[in-house]
Design a protein around this motif. Structure first.
Motif, PDB file in Angstrom:
ATOM      1  N   LEU A  12      26.895  62.835  36.468  1.00 30.63           N
ATOM      2  CA  LEU A  12      25.584  62.175  36.495  1.00 30.63           C
ATOM      3  C   LEU A  12      25.283  61.640  37.888  1.00 30.63           C
ATOM      4  CD1 LEU A  12      23.079  61.183  34.927  1.00 30.63           C
ATOM      5  CD2 LEU A  12      24.381  59.103  34.382  1.00 30.63           C
ATOM      6  N   LEU A  18      19.161  62.338  37.789  1.00 31.28           N
ATOM      7  CA  LEU A  18      18.278  61.339  37.206  1.00 31.28           C
ATOM      8  C   LEU A  18      17.294  60.856  38.273  1.00 31.28           C
ATOM      9  CD1 LEU A  18      17.549  59.482  34.855  1.00 31.28           C
ATOM     10  CD2 LEU A  18      19.615  58.139  35.342  1.00 31.28           C
ATOM     11  N   CYS A  19      15.992  61.129  38.027  1.00 33.63           N
ATOM     12  CA  CYS A  19      14.947  60.817  39.016  1.00 33.63           C
ATOM     13  C   CYS A  19      14.122  59.629  38.548  1.00 33.63           C
ATOM     14  CB  CYS A  19      14.000  61.997  39.183  1.00 33.63           C
ATOM     15  SG  CYS A  19      14.824  63.541  39.584  1.00 33.63           S
ATOM     16  N   VAL A  22      16.281  64.893  34.860  1.00 32.06           N
ATOM     17  CA  VAL A  22      15.558  63.935  34.027  1.00 32.06           C
ATOM     18  C   VAL A  22      14.490  63.281  34.903  1.00 32.06           C
ATOM     19  CG1 VAL A  22      15.725  61.816  32.669  1.00 32.06           C
ATOM     20  CG2 VAL A  22      17.561  63.534  32.550  1.00 32.06           C
ATOM     21  N   THR A  23      13.220  63.396  34.478  1.00 35.16           N
ATOM     22  CA  THR A  23      12.095  62.977  35.334  1.00 35.16           C
ATOM     23  C   THR A  23      10.874  62.624  34.505  1.00 35.16           C
ATOM     24  OG1 THR A  23      10.540  63.801  37.020  1.00 35.16           O
ATOM     25  CG2 THR A  23      11.525  65.454  35.597  1.00 35.16           C
ATOM     26  N   CYS A  29      18.338  59.189  26.489  1.00 37.37           N
ATOM     27  CA  CYS A  29      18.078  60.536  27.016  1.00 37.37           C
ATOM     28  C   CYS A  29      19.364  61.163  27.542  1.00 37.37           C
ATOM     29  CB  CYS A  29      17.037  60.444  28.130  1.00 37.37           C
ATOM     30  SG  CYS A  29      16.836  61.957  29.075  1.00 37.37           S
ATOM     31  N   ILE A  30      20.101  60.445  28.358  1.00 42.00           N
ATOM     32  CA  ILE A  30      21.329  60.996  28.951  1.00 42.00           C
ATOM     33  C   ILE A  30      22.342  61.329  27.847  1.00 42.00           C
ATOM     34  CG2 ILE A  30      23.303  60.533  30.483  1.00 42.00           C
ATOM     35  CD1 ILE A  30      20.608  61.021  31.957  1.00 42.00           C
ATOM     36  N   LEU A  61      11.359  62.319  30.604  1.00 35.62           N
ATOM     37  CA  LEU A  61      11.882  61.032  30.120  1.00 35.62           C
ATOM     38  C   LEU A  61      10.967  60.377  29.080  1.00 35.62           C
ATOM     39  CD1 LEU A  61      14.132  58.887  30.441  1.00 35.62           C
ATOM     40  CD2 LEU A  61      12.826  57.940  32.357  1.00 35.62           C
ATOM     41  N   LEU A  82      22.362  59.694  40.233  1.00 34.46           N
ATOM     42  CA  LEU A  82      21.126  58.923  40.324  1.00 34.46           C
ATOM     43  C   LEU A  82      20.643  58.955  41.774  1.00 34.46           C
ATOM     44  CD1 LEU A  82      19.083  56.839  39.095  1.00 34.46           C
ATOM     45  CD2 LEU A  82      20.692  55.074  39.778  1.00 34.46           C
ATOM     46  N   VAL A  88      16.372  55.782  29.081  1.00 31.76           N
ATOM     47  CA  VAL A  88      17.256  56.500  30.003  1.00 31.76           C
ATOM     48  C   VAL A  88      18.634  56.716  29.373  1.00 31.76           C
ATOM     49  CG1 VAL A  88      18.371  56.471  32.264  1.00 31.76           C
ATOM     50  CG2 VAL A  88      16.033  55.595  32.028  1.00 31.76           C
TER      51      VAL A  88
END
Ligand code: JCH
Length: 248
Positions: free
Chosen positions: A84, A111-112, A6-7, A70-71, A38, A86, A67
């Motif tokens: 997950l 997760l970026c 995710v970016t 999205c997740i 994202l 981060l 966020v």
């Protein structure tokens, strides 16, 4: 194994994912790598996902709602919920033993962040595993996510060529020291020669030389890796230490 990324900058990953080793592993169905922008979970017409920090201060903070939503949505895309992760300078340090642990999961969600990072409620609500790749500050989580993928993928069976196993590399479970120097042809170049022992064909002697090199190199460069525990590099049994060639 599946990686979901995710970016805000999915294009950063295109060269990396197109690289031949990763491409081949994807083609062989050993790996799946999926990026998620994202901004697609932004609430407003300008696709904004950041805002100014409460309490003031420099920079911008990534908002919580895009966020979390999205997740939640990408978790539903696959049978496995996924571990997950981060990426953050404040996370637990990524080390080879941790890489080996991560390689056991069937799915990792990376997760970026960007800017000054995420609203704290991302962490409070999603309770990700927070990882740092080292004590320096990146501009965002993308490079750190590539480090996680790069280190984890090479432990997945069938990803590396079969002869090139990840087993004996520096920092792997059974080898916590640095590797001995390596040479290939020519035997001599600009007055710099390959050590005689490597040309001898005596594999016991070659093994002893490599262990000695490894030990002295580790001690001189990375004394922090030489502990008192049994899993640390050991001083070789031989007297190589006294008559050794210099380790550079
Ligand atoms: C990141 C930043 C100042 C973050 C934004 C997202 C990871 N090992 C490692 N180093 N740096 C990172 C990393 C990961 C994700 C993000 N930044 C920049 C800048 C910060 O402190 C307030 C926090 C850096």
């Amino acid at each position: 194994m599946r990686f979901d990324i995710v970016t805000l900058f999915p294009e950063i990953f295109s060269g990396f994912v197109g690289e031949s080793l990763l491409r081949k592993a994807i083609d062989k169905r050993r790996l799946e790598v999926v990026t998620h922008d994202l901004r697609n979970w932004s609430k407003d017409k300008h696709q904004k996902v950041d805002d100014r920090p409460y309490g003031g201060g420099p920079g911008m903070v990534i908002k919580v709602e895009p966020v979390v939503e999205c997740i939640e949505e990408i978790r539903r895309l696959h049978a496995e919920p996924g571990e997950l992760i981060l990426l953050t300078p404040q996370g637990e340090r990524l080390t080879q033993p941790l890489v080996e642990q991560l390689a056991e999961f069937p799915r990792l969600i990376l997760l970026c962040g960007r800017y000054e990072g995420f609203d704290q409620r991302v962490v409070d609500l999603l309770q990700p595993r927070e990882l740092s790749i080292g004590d320096y500050v990146l501009n965002g989580g993308e490079v750190a996510a590539m480090v996680v993928i790069d280190t984890v993928m090479r432990l997945i069976p069938g990803v590396l060529g079969d002869e090139q196993s990840a087993r004996s590399d520096s920092f792997s479970q059974e080898n916590r020291g640095l590797e001995a120097a390596q040479y290939t042809r020519p035997r001599s170049y600009r007055g710099c020669d390959v050590p005689e022992v490597l040309l001898s064909g005596d594999h016991a002697e070659i093994d002893a030389w490599r262990q000695s090199q490894s030990y002295h190199k580790t001690l001189s460069r990375r004394a922090d890796l030489v502990g008192s525990e049994g899993d640390s590099p050991r001083r070789p049994e031989t007297n190589e230490g006294e008559k050794r060639e210099p380790v550079n």
